[in-house]
Design an enzyme around this catalytic site. Structure first.
Site, PDB file in Angstrom:
ATOM      1  N   SER A 229       0.854  -1.186   0.000  1.00  0.00           N
ATOM      2  CA  SER A 229       0.000   0.000   0.000  1.00  0.00           C
ATOM      3  C   SER A 229       0.886   1.231   0.000  1.00  0.00           C
ATOM      4  CB  SER A 229      -0.869   0.009   1.264  1.00  0.00           C
ATOM      5  OG  SER A 229      -1.498   1.262   1.460  1.00  0.00           O
TER       6      SER A 229
ATOM      7  N   TYR B  69      -1.701  -1.218  10.191  1.00  0.00           N
ATOM      8  CA  TYR B  69      -1.798  -1.452   8.756  1.00  0.00           C
ATOM      9  C   TYR B  69      -0.548  -0.923   8.052  1.00  0.00           C
ATOM     10  CZ  TYR B  69      -3.597  -1.189   3.973  1.00  0.00           C
ATOM     11  OH  TYR B  69      -3.766  -1.327   2.623  1.00  0.00           O
TER      12      TYR B  69
ATOM     13  N   LYS C 158       2.227  -3.205   6.046  1.00  0.00           N
ATOM     14  CA  LYS C 158       2.470  -3.001   4.623  1.00  0.00           C
ATOM     15  C   LYS C 158       3.920  -2.587   4.363  1.00  0.00           C
ATOM     16  CE  LYS C 158      -1.520  -4.215   3.031  1.00  0.00           C
ATOM     17  NZ  LYS C 158      -1.617  -5.355   2.106  1.00  0.00           N
TER      18      LYS C 158
ATOM     19  N   ALA D 220     -10.973   1.871  -5.910  1.00  0.00           N
ATOM     20  CA  ALA D 220     -12.408   1.678  -5.659  1.00  0.00           C
ATOM     21  C   ALA D 220     -12.717   0.194  -5.494  1.00  0.00           C
ATOM     22  CB  ALA D 220     -13.225   2.279  -6.796  1.00  0.00           C
ATOM     23  N   THR D 221     -12.606  -0.270  -4.269  1.00  0.00           N
ATOM     24  CA  THR D 221     -12.905  -1.661  -3.910  1.00  0.00           C
ATOM     25  C   THR D 221     -13.746  -1.644  -2.634  1.00  0.00           C
ATOM     26  OG1 THR D 221     -10.982  -1.905  -2.472  1.00  0.00           O
ATOM     27  CG2 THR D 221     -10.667  -2.435  -4.826  1.00  0.00           C
TER      28      THR D 221
END
Length: 166
Positions: free
Chosen positions: A54, A70, A74, A104-105
C-alpha cells in the site's frame, strides 16, 4: 486488510487485538504465501513472487489514514519482498511489490463514502483526482508477472495516481 474493525488506528489508540490481527492478516499471510510458493519455485529455478502492499507502507497516513498497524504491516511486506528479491535472484526467482493508492474496492468503502476524503482526491491522487480501479492494479500485476518484466526484481511499483510523488 484494514484493521479498524479490531481497533487499529493511531498507535497510542491502537488496541493489542487490532495490532495482532492486522499484522497477522497483512504480514503473516504474505510470509506464508511466499514461503510455500518458494518451495515450489526453488526446484524449478524460476518463478515470480508478487506481493501487494500500500502507499501507506511507503508514506505516513494523516488523520484520515492513521492506521498504524496497517502501515507497519504493509511497510514490512515491502521489506520482505525486497529481501526475497535480493536473496532468490540467483535462483531465477523474481519478487516485486505493488503499492496501490486509493482503489475503488469494498475495502476502500469508508473513503469512497467520505465527502472529506473525496474533496482531497485532487491532492492525494493528482493524476486523476479520483479513485483508481481494480483494473489499474491488475494491469500492473500482469506486467510484473509477465516476461516483459524478466529483468525486474526488487521493484516497488506504485499504482497510486501520484500519491507518493509529492
Amino acid at each position: 486488510g484494514s484493521g479498524r474493525r479490531w481497533g487499529d488506528g493511531p498507535l497510542a489508540e491502537c488496541t493489542l487485538e487490532g495490532w495482532h490481527k492486522t499484522i497477522d492478516l497483512n504480514l503473516n499471510s504474505t510470509f506464508y504465501c511466499c514461503k510455500f510458493a518458494l518451495e515450489q519455485m526453488l526446484p524449478k529455478k524460476r518463478g515470480v513472487i508478487l506481493t501487494i502492499s500500500s502507499v501507506l507502507g511507503l508514506v505516513g497516513g494523516d488523520e484520515d489514514f492513521a492506521t498504524h498497524a496497517y502501515s507497519a504491516s504493509k511497510g514490512a511486506a515491502i521489506s520482505l519482498t525486497r529481501s526475497l528479491a535480493a536473496y532468490y535472484a540467483p535462483y531465477g526467482i523474481r519478487a516485486n511489490v505493488i503499492c496501490p493508492g486509493l482503489i475503488a474496492t469494498p475495502m476502500s468503502q469508508r473513503a469512497q463514502s467520505s465527502p472529506a476524503i473525496q474533496s482531497r482526491l485532487a491532492n492525494l491522487q493528482p493524476l486523476t483526482a479520483d479513485f483508481g480501479t481494480p483494473l489499474d492494479v491488475a494491469q500492473a500485476a500482469l506486467y510484473l508477472a509477465s516476461d516483459a518484466a524478466a529483468f525486474v526484481t526488487g521493484s516497488i511499483l506504485t499504482v497510486d495516481g501520484g500519491w507518493t510523488v509529492r
